[in-house]
Design an enzyme around this catalytic site. Structure first.
Site, short mmCIF file in Angstrom:
data_model
loop_
_atom_site.label_atom_id
_atom_site.label_comp_id
_atom_site.label_asym_id
_atom_site.label_seq_id
_atom_site.Cartn_x
_atom_site.Cartn_y
_atom_site.Cartn_z
N TRP A 150 46.65 44.94 43.07
CA TRP A 150 46.02 46.26 43.23
C TRP A 150 47.02 47.41 43.38
CZ3 TRP A 150 47.98 47.50 47.92
CH2 TRP A 150 48.12 46.50 48.88
N ASN A 151 48.29 47.12 43.48
CA ASN A 151 49.16 48.25 43.85
C ASN A 151 49.55 49.18 42.71
OD1 ASN A 151 50.82 46.13 43.03
ND2 ASN A 151 52.55 46.87 44.20
N LYS A 174 42.71 40.04 33.83
CA LYS A 174 41.87 40.10 35.03
C LYS A 174 42.56 40.97 36.07
CE LYS A 174 41.42 38.34 39.05
NZ LYS A 174 40.75 39.39 39.83
N GLY A 227 51.36 39.07 41.81
CA GLY A 227 50.60 39.07 43.05
C GLY A 227 51.41 38.44 44.16
N GLU A 249 55.41 37.07 38.95
CA GLU A 249 56.08 38.21 39.61
C GLU A 249 55.47 38.29 41.00
OE1 GLU A 249 58.50 39.98 38.44
OE2 GLU A 249 58.47 39.44 36.32
N LEU A 250 56.21 37.87 42.00
CA LEU A 250 55.61 37.70 43.33
C LEU A 250 56.20 38.68 44.35
CD1 LEU A 250 55.50 33.81 43.13
CD2 LEU A 250 53.80 35.47 42.33
N CYS A 283 56.17 45.76 45.73
CA CYS A 283 56.88 44.47 45.83
C CYS A 283 58.36 44.67 46.09
CB CYS A 283 56.67 43.69 44.53
SG CYS A 283 57.13 44.62 43.06
N GLU A 384 56.49 39.08 54.07
CA GLU A 384 56.18 40.35 53.41
C GLU A 384 55.01 41.03 54.13
OE1 GLU A 384 54.28 40.31 49.50
OE2 GLU A 384 55.79 41.75 48.82
#
Ligand code: NAD
Length: 491
Positions: A150-151, A174, A227, A249-250, A283, A384
């Protein structure tokens, strides 16, 4: 109230079970639209549309034609950027100043990969086998599922989508259930640019239904996921069952490291940008500030002075610096971590509370928060937070800075502030991160690979590296003269 539908096969498409869920404006707390709630049947329709396009019209296009479509899309994005930015702000509460620049800049990803589309060349391999000609060709993977957070919904989609389309794949997106509207508003631009129906589809809904359903669908060849590390691990485990191609990509817990020889005023601004820009919901947040002990006290004093001046409030106002936290669960998580830090013995020297002052119309505001006396082993230094919460950790030597900087599970990014060129080079060798900024922070471009080491993920987005995630190489062997060879011996 506007009801958003899925986008399947080039057109809006109502959810199979006729259900919708609310989407809220994080600043006002008001529900402003309803979003189609996807189920397995919707996932299947979207994947089938993508598969049909891959095997049909899209697959038949030349790479040059794909590149032209991407360039036309880039042009349309620039025209629509202000409108898309407003939708992003309404749905995720990030600042209009940042979102306006971001939606406009996003066009560059489509332009860059549009240019690259017909420059992906295989090679002729000098064969060691007489009479056999060997060459390679790069081919798309097929239907790619793209799952976004969502960022920064549209920018993070651009990182993936532009490269995947240039490479010749088709896509089902999605978006996050908290911020689906901008992706659905973006879809008609693909149609307008001339992409054949089904090349890009969007199914909205929840991670456990639509996200997991896409990962499990047998006709999805690859998953590009951005996410949290927790969800990323689930995606990876599930994709492993069918040996699917995965890029992840975490999250991050990035160190922003300031040495005593740095330009300290520039470093203060770098520290602020690292943690309070985007309300810390990025992130690449520089959530651990490592300060050399000799400058610690005066640096902290100046940092607090600047942070205290940050204007909290309406994200649509151009002079706001810190907006709301995007989602109610994330707001609670940030407040919980502040309590954890206090219980662990860190000293809160700024903020540490929900913000209810001037400008805080809705709920979900957290004061810019700074902790000193943080030990790198504390949870506040290891996990985080994804909010405006900074942990300051002192260090003595360069070796200490490297050890502490690397001593987390994540490895997404780091900042180093120094005027010593030798030290800058040594730090670039020793820090185990995918992106390192020296004397700057938070610079990202379509030209440069972005991705994580360790628990921050795998694969790269942007730059030349970004397109490799969406290609596979085939080695073709052609015998120039047919001859009867002994079948029991390898050629
Ligand atoms: P999240 O993991 O909760 O959700 C991300 C997306 O995954 C959403 O669309 C969600 O619906 C979906 N999802 C959740 N569970 C799933 C499952 N089991 N299977 C398939 N899909 C599933 O993350 P978030 O809270 O939306 O976003 C914040 C996180 O994203 C932070 O950890 C942040 O660091 C990370 N992030 C990373 C980058 C990067 O480029 N490395 C960029 C932005 C955000």
């Amino acid at each position: 109230m506007h009801q958003y539908q899925h986008f399947i096969g080039g057109a809006e498409s109502a959810p199979a079970e006729g259900e919708y869920f609310d989407t809220e404006n994080p600043y006002t707390g008001e529900v402003w639209a309803q979003i189609a709630k996807g189920t397995a049947a919707d996932v299947d329709r979207a994947v089938t549309a993508a598969k049909t396009a891959f095997e049909g019209d899209w697959g038949a296009l030349t790479a040059t034609a794909r590149g032209k479509l991407l360039n036309e899309l880039a042009r349309l994005i620039e025209v629509e950027a202000p409108r898309l930015a407003e939708i992003e702000v309404r749905d995720n509460g990030k600042l209009i100043a940042e979102m306006s620049a971001q939606t406009k800049y996003m066009a560059e990803w489509y332009r860059y990969y549009g240019g690259l589309a017909d420059k992906i060349e295989g090679s002729v391999i000098p064969s060691d086998k007489p009479g056999i000609f060997n060459f390679t060709r790069y081919e798309p993977l097929g239907v790619c599922a793209m799952i976004t957070p969502w960022n920064s919904p549209l920018l993070l989609l651009a990182f993936k989508l532009a490269a995947a389309l240039a490479a010749g794949n088709t896509v089902v997106v999605k978006p996050s259930e908290f911020t689906s509207a901008s992706t659905l508003e973006f879809m008609p631009l693909l149609e307008k640019a001339g992409f054949p129906p089904g090349v890009v589809n969007a199914v909205t809904g929840f991670g456990k239904d639509v996200g997991a359903g896409l990962v499990e669908h047998p006709d999805v060849a690859a998953i590009a996921f951005t996410g949290s590390d927790v969800s990323g691990q689930k995606v990876y485990e599930s994709a492993a069952k069918q040996i699917k191609h995965v890029s992840l990509e975490l999250g991050g817990k990035s160190p922003n490291i300031v040495f005593e020889d740095a330009d300290l005023e520039a470093a203060v601004m770098g520290a602020i940008s690292g943690i309070f820009a985007a309300t810390g919901q990025t992130c690449i947040a520089g959530s651990r500030l490592l300060l050399q002990r000799s400058i610690h006290d005066r640096f902290v004093e100046r940092l607090v002075e600047v942070a205290r001046e940050a204007k909290i409030g309406d994200p649509m106002s151009l002079d706001t610096h810190v907006g709301p936290v995007t989602t109610p669960p994330q707001y609670q998580k940030v407040l919980d971590y502040i309590e954890v830090a206090k219980q662990e013995g860190a000293k809160c020297i700024l903020g540490g509370q929900p913000y209810n002052g001037e400008g805080a119309r809705g709920r979900q505001f957290v004061e810019p928060t700074i902790f000193t006396g943080v030990d790198n082993a504390m949870r506040i230094a290891q996990e985080e937070v994804f909010g405006p919460v900074l942990s300051i950790i002192p260090f003595d030597t360069e070796a200490d800075a490297i050890r502490i900087g690397n001593d987390v599970d994540f490895g997404l990014a780091a900042g180093v502030w120094t005027n010593d060129i030798g030290r800058a080079i040594r730090m670039s060798e020793k820090l185990r991160v995918g992106t390192l900024w020296i004397n700057t922070y938070r610079a990202v471009s379509f030209t440069s690979p972005f991705g994580g080491y360790k628990r921050s993920g795998m694969g790269r987005e942007s730059g030349l590296a970004g397109i490799r995630e969406y290609l596979q190489v085939k080695s073709v062997w052609i015998a120039q003269n047919t001859s009867v060879a002994n079948p029991f011996i390898m050629r």
